[in-house]
Design a protein around this motif. Structure first.
Motif, PDB file in Angstrom:
ATOM      1  N   PHE A 166       0.921   4.191  11.980  1.00 13.18           N
ATOM      2  CA  PHE A 166       2.098   4.722  11.056  1.00 13.18           C
ATOM      3  C   PHE A 166       2.049   5.993  10.620  1.00 13.18           C
ATOM      4  O   PHE A 166       1.059   6.498  10.002  1.00 13.18           O
ATOM      5  N   LYS A 167       2.825   6.781  10.815  1.00 15.04           N
ATOM      6  CA  LYS A 167       3.011   8.204  10.291  1.00 15.04           C
ATOM      7  C   LYS A 167       4.259   8.562   9.789  1.00 15.04           C
ATOM      8  O   LYS A 167       5.046   9.223  10.600  1.00 15.04           O
ATOM      9  N   PRO A 168       4.568   8.392   8.461  1.00 12.20           N
ATOM     10  CA  PRO A 168       5.957   8.663   8.025  1.00 12.20           C
ATOM     11  C   PRO A 168       6.454  10.186   8.121  1.00 12.20           C
ATOM     12  O   PRO A 168       5.412  10.871   7.566  1.00 12.20           O
ATOM     13  N   GLN A 224      -1.571   9.668   8.839  1.00  7.70           N
ATOM     14  CA  GLN A 224      -1.516   8.470   9.536  1.00  7.70           C
ATOM     15  C   GLN A 224      -2.291   7.728   9.081  1.00  7.70           C
ATOM     16  O   GLN A 224      -3.459   7.772   8.218  1.00  7.70           O
ATOM     17  N   LYS A 225      -1.791   6.324   9.254  1.00  7.99           N
ATOM     18  CA  LYS A 225      -2.430   4.950   8.724  1.00  7.99           C
ATOM     19  C   LYS A 225      -2.461   4.106   9.887  1.00  7.99           C
ATOM     20  O   LYS A 225      -1.445   3.783  10.622  1.00  7.99           O
ATOM     21  N   SER A 226      -3.457   3.604  10.286  1.00 12.06           N
ATOM     22  CA  SER A 226      -3.682   2.772  11.594  1.00 12.06           C
ATOM     23  C   SER A 226      -3.855   1.257  11.277  1.00 12.06           C
ATOM     24  O   SER A 226      -4.612   1.046  10.052  1.00 12.06           O
ATOM     25  N   ASN A 251       4.862   2.271   0.477  1.00 12.71           N
ATOM     26  CA  ASN A 251       5.491   3.229  -0.305  1.00 12.71           C
ATOM     27  C   ASN A 251       5.177   4.499   0.157  1.00 12.71           C
ATOM     28  O   ASN A 251       3.623   4.674   0.108  1.00 12.71           O
ATOM     29  N   VAL A 252       6.002   5.279   0.699  1.00 12.08           N
ATOM     30  CA  VAL A 252       5.729   6.654   0.804  1.00 12.08           C
ATOM     31  C   VAL A 252       6.239   7.599  -0.203  1.00 12.08           C
ATOM     32  O   VAL A 252       7.661   7.796  -0.189  1.00 12.08           O
ATOM     33  N   PRO A 253       5.696   8.032  -1.109  1.00  8.46           N
ATOM     34  CA  PRO A 253       6.283   8.806  -2.220  1.00  8.46           C
ATOM     35  C   PRO A 253       6.669  10.059  -1.863  1.00  8.46           C
ATOM     36  O   PRO A 253       6.304  10.595  -0.946  1.00  8.46           O
ATOM     37  N   VAL A 254       7.475  10.699  -2.595  1.00 11.23           N
ATOM     38  CA  VAL A 254       8.275  11.887  -2.290  1.00 11.23           C
ATOM     39  C   VAL A 254       7.022  12.918  -2.742  1.00 11.23           C
ATOM     40  O   VAL A 254       6.433  12.718  -3.831  1.00 11.23           O
ATOM     41  N   LEU A 280       0.756  -1.193   0.012  1.00 10.91           N
ATOM     42  CA  LEU A 280      -0.035   0.023   0.100  1.00 10.91           C
ATOM     43  C   LEU A 280       0.869   1.312  -0.215  1.00 10.91           C
ATOM     44  O   LEU A 280       2.041   1.181   0.222  1.00 10.91           O
ATOM     45  N   THR A 281       0.283   2.611  -0.379  1.00 11.27           N
ATOM     46  CA  THR A 281       0.850   3.801  -0.191  1.00 11.27           C
ATOM     47  C   THR A 281       0.334   4.609   0.716  1.00 11.27           C
ATOM     48  O   THR A 281      -0.888   4.579   0.946  1.00 11.27           O
ATOM     49  N   VAL A 282       1.295   5.311   1.375  1.00  7.86           N
ATOM     50  CA  VAL A 282       0.777   6.249   2.586  1.00  7.86           C
ATOM     51  C   VAL A 282       1.705   7.515   2.342  1.00  7.86           C
ATOM     52  O   VAL A 282       2.695   7.721   1.920  1.00  7.86           O
TER      53      VAL A 282
END
Length: 386
Positions: free
Chosen positions: A85-87, A53-55, A113-116, A46-48
């Motif tokens: 999760f909070k990148p 925040q993602k629980s 994946n945490v995109p720029v 998944l993407t965040v």
């Protein structure tokens, strides 16, 4: 005596009963199956987005006892049934949940994946610099004067006509646009300077670095990448060079030392006004250190004329033939040239910040120090507004 025997018999019976109870209790525990656990988020990939925040939670059957552990990139970050999760920076993350008890364990792994963060250009986006974040020049003949002040640095915004001096080796300026600059086919950036040419072409070479806003805070505080020019891999180029200047506290030669065991002076120039060459707006008014890639000297004198020959391509304020400065009026840069601190290709799709710094440590005689000048920059993919 009979009473004592009866008491002992009772104790033996009680101990036997306790042992039998414990035996069957342990046997029951061992025979009991590990409970079925399930994850609230079932997608494994998944993407965040940055700073969102993602629980993630595990569903544990009622009455069951489970020890929970969450690991983010193999580091324990939680021991509850739920992890938020909070990148704070872009990147690829592995989040692993493990639930266990005496009967067994259960593991579930997410690839996140945490995109720029990218700011796409709009209909009114400007091709020119929109913000100057930092101006910290090295000592030089123009510093603290017309072409070397904080006010002059701000004149780069929206313009390609206001000259700014960066001083000797290491002096720099950091700026950005009102959008992310995309890495597409061909050149992406154009940077204006004031090299001389075409006859007796000369340069005051500046290295260009780029950065992405990986943490999404709008500030140039993320990793920097060098746009590797024609000299990057040559033996004459010194990586991880450092130079420290000492404030002479007046109009005098500026002492310097470097990490190569050399010492010297940035010499005052009789043609400049009689003021201190050390940047008087720098935070440290005793010493200042700059780091970067040191390009070799290309200075020479022919028929009494001092010039600093340009390299083929990849540097600003350079009348370079390979870059066709004569026809374009600026030096061109491809984001695809970006390398990290170890020299590995960076593969950047966009950039948000640009840093330009003087990349040679040269005394050019009566001309003074070699100091990169910049007049502005453009995103070559944005058309000028009519």
């Amino acid at each position: 005596m009979l009473l004592t025997n009866q008491t002992q018999m009772k104790r033996i019976l009680l101990l036997s009963l306790l042992a039998i109870t414990l035996f069957f209790s342990c046997k029951k525990d061992k025979d009991e199956a590990f409970p079925t656990l399930s994850m609230q988020v079932t997608e494994k990939t998944l993407t965040v987005q940055v700073n969102t925040q993602k629980s993630f939670s595990v569903v544990i059957p009622s009455g069951k006892t489970i020890t929970s552990e969450w690991k983010l990139n193999n580091i324990v970050v939680g021991t509850e049934a739920t992890y938020v999760f909070k990148p704070t920076s872009a990147g690829d993350y592995t989040l692993t949940y493990t639930g266990s008890n005496a009967q067994g364990s259960f593991t579930f792994t997410y690839q996140i994946n945490v995109p720029v963060p990218v700011i796409d250009p709009g209909a009114n986006s400007s091709m020119y610099i929109s913000r100057v974040f930092v101006y910290l020049p090295a000592p030089g003949q123009h510093i603290n004067r017309t072409y070397g002040t904080l006010e002059q640095a701000q004149k780069l915004v929206g313009s390609i006509d206001n000259l700014l001096s960066l001083g000797g080796f290491g002096g720099y300026v950091i700026f950005g646009f009102d959008h992310s600059v995309k890495n597409t086919e061909g050149y992406d950036l154009g940077i204006y300077g004031n090299p001389s040419g075409p006859n007796n072409a000369s340069a005051e070479h500046g290295i260009v670095m780029v950065s992405q806003d990986k943490n999404g805070n709008g500030l140039p505080d993320d990793e920097w990448y060098e746009l590797a020019g024609s000299e990057y891999s040559k033996a004459t180029t010194i990586k991880n060079y450092e130079i420290t200047y000492t404030n002479p506290k007046g109009y005098a030669n500026v002492p310097w030392t470097d990490n190569q065991g050399n010492t010297g002076f940035l010499l005052i120039n009789s043609f400049s006004t009689k003021e201190n060459y050390y940047p008087l707006f720098a935070a440290n008014q005793e010493k200042i250190t700059f780091k970067g890639t040191l390009l070799p000297s290309t200075s020479l004198s022919t028929s009494g004329l001092i010039i600093n020959k340009p390299f083929e391509w990849g540097y600003t304020d350079s009348y370079s033939v390979g870059d066709d400065f004569q026809n374009k009026g600026y030096n061109s840069f491809d984001i695809s040239w970006a390398v990290d601190k170890n020299g590995n290709k960076a593969e950047l799709k966009t950039i948000d910040f640009v840093k330009v710094y003087t990349a040679q440590n040269i005394n050019a005689g009566i001309l003074g120090e070699i100091s990169t000048d910049i007049k502005g920059a453009v995103d070559l993919h944005i058309k000028a507004l009519k």
